[in-house]
Scaffold this motif. Structure first.
Motif, PDB file in Angstrom:
ATOM      1  N   GLU A  85       0.831  -1.211   0.000  1.00  0.00           N
ATOM      2  CA  GLU A  85       0.000   0.000   0.000  1.00  0.00           C
ATOM      3  C   GLU A  85       0.863   1.257   0.000  1.00  0.00           C
ATOM      4  OE1 GLU A  85      -2.655  -0.587   3.295  1.00  0.00           O
ATOM      5  OE2 GLU A  85      -3.879  -1.997   2.137  1.00  0.00           O
ATOM      6  N   THR A  86       1.936   1.209   0.755  1.00  0.00           N
ATOM      7  CA  THR A  86       2.846   2.354   0.807  1.00  0.00           C
ATOM      8  C   THR A  86       3.522   2.556  -0.549  1.00  0.00           C
ATOM      9  OG1 THR A  86       3.262   1.794   3.103  1.00  0.00           O
ATOM     10  CG2 THR A  86       4.767   3.373   2.091  1.00  0.00           C
ATOM     11  N   ILE A  87       4.004   1.475  -1.137  1.00  0.00           N
ATOM     12  CA  ILE A  87       4.684   1.571  -2.428  1.00  0.00           C
ATOM     13  C   ILE A  87       3.724   2.092  -3.506  1.00  0.00           C
ATOM     14  CG2 ILE A  87       5.740   0.206  -4.295  1.00  0.00           C
ATOM     15  CD1 ILE A  87       7.046  -1.525  -2.172  1.00  0.00           C
ATOM     16  N   LEU A  88       2.486   1.610  -3.446  1.00  0.00           N
ATOM     17  CA  LEU A  88       1.476   2.023  -4.415  1.00  0.00           C
ATOM     18  C   LEU A  88       1.259   3.539  -4.383  1.00  0.00           C
ATOM     19  CD1 LEU A  88      -0.127   0.403  -6.421  1.00  0.00           C
ATOM     20  CD2 LEU A  88      -1.995   0.266  -4.785  1.00  0.00           C
ATOM     21  N   LYS A  89       1.285   4.117  -3.180  1.00  0.00           N
ATOM     22  CA  LYS A  89       1.110   5.570  -3.052  1.00  0.00           C
ATOM     23  C   LYS A  89       2.250   6.306  -3.744  1.00  0.00           C
ATOM     24  CE  LYS A  89      -1.515   5.535   1.197  1.00  0.00           C
ATOM     25  NZ  LYS A  89      -1.087   5.134   2.526  1.00  0.00           N
ATOM     26  N   PHE A  90       3.457   5.765  -3.630  1.00  0.00           N
ATOM     27  CA  PHE A  90       4.611   6.386  -4.282  1.00  0.00           C
ATOM     28  C   PHE A  90       4.493   6.278  -5.803  1.00  0.00           C
ATOM     29  CE2 PHE A  90       6.504   6.579  -0.185  1.00  0.00           C
ATOM     30  CZ  PHE A  90       7.455   7.577  -0.285  1.00  0.00           C
ATOM     31  N   ILE A  91       4.060   5.113  -6.277  1.00  0.00           N
ATOM     32  CA  ILE A  91       3.904   4.909  -7.717  1.00  0.00           C
ATOM     33  C   ILE A  91       2.872   5.903  -8.255  1.00  0.00           C
ATOM     34  CG2 ILE A  91       3.087   3.303  -9.493  1.00  0.00           C
ATOM     35  CD1 ILE A  91       4.194   0.999  -7.765  1.00  0.00           C
ATOM     36  N   GLU A  92       1.755   6.006  -7.532  1.00  0.00           N
ATOM     37  CA  GLU A  92       0.675   6.891  -7.951  1.00  0.00           C
ATOM     38  C   GLU A  92       1.155   8.339  -8.000  1.00  0.00           C
ATOM     39  OE1 GLU A  92      -2.773   6.525  -5.484  1.00  0.00           O
ATOM     40  OE2 GLU A  92      -4.096   7.210  -7.083  1.00  0.00           O
ATOM     41  N   LEU A 176       7.851  -0.155  -9.066  1.00  0.00           N
ATOM     42  CA  LEU A 176       6.991  -1.081  -9.827  1.00  0.00           C
ATOM     43  C   LEU A 176       7.533  -2.505  -9.733  1.00  0.00           C
ATOM     44  CD1 LEU A 176       6.370   1.221 -12.884  1.00  0.00           C
ATOM     45  CD2 LEU A 176       4.542   0.231 -11.495  1.00  0.00           C
ATOM     46  N   GLN A 177       8.857  -2.610  -9.779  1.00  0.00           N
ATOM     47  CA  GLN A 177       9.495  -3.925  -9.663  1.00  0.00           C
ATOM     48  C   GLN A 177       9.223  -4.531  -8.282  1.00  0.00           C
ATOM     49  OE1 GLN A 177      13.603  -4.248 -11.124  1.00  0.00           O
ATOM     50  NE2 GLN A 177      14.107  -5.344  -9.251  1.00  0.00           N
ATOM     51  N   LYS A 178       9.370  -3.709  -7.245  1.00  0.00           N
ATOM     52  CA  LYS A 178       9.117  -4.185  -5.883  1.00  0.00           C
ATOM     53  C   LYS A 178       7.662  -4.612  -5.724  1.00  0.00           C
ATOM     54  CE  LYS A 178      12.712  -1.352  -3.827  1.00  0.00           C
ATOM     55  NZ  LYS A 178      13.038  -0.059  -3.241  1.00  0.00           N
ATOM     56  N   TYR A 179       6.764  -3.792  -6.274  1.00  0.00           N
ATOM     57  CA  TYR A 179       5.337  -4.099  -6.167  1.00  0.00           C
ATOM     58  C   TYR A 179       5.027  -5.425  -6.857  1.00  0.00           C
ATOM     59  CZ  TYR A 179       0.324  -3.469  -6.021  1.00  0.00           C
ATOM     60  OH  TYR A 179      -1.017  -3.645  -5.770  1.00  0.00           O
ATOM     61  N   GLU A 180       5.601  -5.606  -8.041  1.00  0.00           N
ATOM     62  CA  GLU A 180       5.386  -6.855  -8.791  1.00  0.00           C
ATOM     63  C   GLU A 180       5.916  -8.053  -8.018  1.00  0.00           C
ATOM     64  OE1 GLU A 180       6.995  -7.097 -12.771  1.00  0.00           O
ATOM     65  OE2 GLU A 180       5.460  -5.755 -13.534  1.00  0.00           O
ATOM     66  N   MET A 181       7.115  -7.912  -7.466  1.00  0.00           N
ATOM     67  CA  MET A 181       7.725  -9.026  -6.752  1.00  0.00           C
ATOM     68  C   MET A 181       6.948  -9.366  -5.483  1.00  0.00           C
ATOM     69  SD  MET A 181      11.766  -8.280  -7.288  1.00  0.00           S
ATOM     70  CE  MET A 181      12.371  -9.672  -6.324  1.00  0.00           C
ATOM     71  N   LEU A 182       6.424  -8.352  -4.820  1.00  0.00           N
ATOM     72  CA  LEU A 182       5.632  -8.599  -3.604  1.00  0.00           C
ATOM     73  C   LEU A 182       4.305  -9.255  -3.945  1.00  0.00           C
ATOM     74  CD1 LEU A 182       6.307  -5.326  -1.606  1.00  0.00           C
ATOM     75  CD2 LEU A 182       6.961  -7.613  -0.894  1.00  0.00           C
TER      76      LEU A 182
END
Ligand SMILES: [Zn+2]
Length: 189
Positions: A85-92, A176-182
């Motif tokens: 959720e945290t990473i998604l906010k950064f991507i957005e 994006l890579q981290k999000y995909e891997m998670l």
């Protein structure tokens, strides 16, 4: 990027060294809790984890790292969801900035073919044929390609292209890579 100057850190799960920017960083708060440091901006001693469920599982199995990170979280999945959720906010945030500064295009548009782009983001709901075409085009021009997280699809987000020169392209790619891997399925959690 010059690999000689790319700093490496060790993952507390698998104990392997990886480039620092591909790892998730955590720091200890004043209360002794481990806090996810999404943009590596917090000072103090930190520790690192690969963004994969397997390494979370390993860190959870180890008494010391479990005490450090999983004390207030019951499961590995809970920890992963929180970090995603945290990473998604950064991507957005970075995608909004990308759009505002004119660096965001449509990958199927003549103006921003994969070869002219830094990154291509393909939404999950595109057809397998379309995804296949995008992947082929991206690979032949050595453009990094990621799946666009479902919640960021939006009307214009079907096949987004981040134009060359976007200053935050690398941070965006790493997230994006981290999000995909998670999101990938690790061992049974
Ligand atoms: Zn690891």
């Amino acid at each position: 990027m010059d690999s000689k100057h790319r700093p490496y850190r060790m993952c507390i799960g698998c104990r392997k060294a990886r480039p620092k920017d591909e790892l998730l960083r955590f720091v200890k708060s004043d209360e002794g809790q481990a806090v996810f440091d999404a943009d590596c901006s917090r000072g103090g001693r930190g520790f690192y984890l690969c963004p994969g469920p397997a390494c979370f599982e390993q860190a959870h199995r180890n008494r010391k790292t479990r005490a450090a990170y999983f004390r207030t979280r019951d499961t590995v999945r809970e920890a992963i969801v929180e970090i995603q959720e945290t990473i998604l906010k950064f991507i957005e945030k970075d995608l909004i900035l990308c759009k505002k500064t004119g660096y965001l295009g449509d990958a199927r548009d003549e103006e921003t073919p994969p070869g002219e782009s830094e990154l291509v983001l393909v939404a999950a709901e595109r057809s397998p044929e379309e995804k296949g075409e995008m992947h082929t085009a991206a690979h032949s021009s050595q453009t990094r390609i990621f799946s666009l997280p479902a919640s960021l699809g939006g009307p214009a987000g079907c096949c987004a292209a981040v134009r060359k020169g976007f200053p935050l392209a690398n941070r965006l790619a790493m997230n994006l890579q981290k999000y995909e891997m998670l999101s990938s399925k690790g061992p049974a959690l």
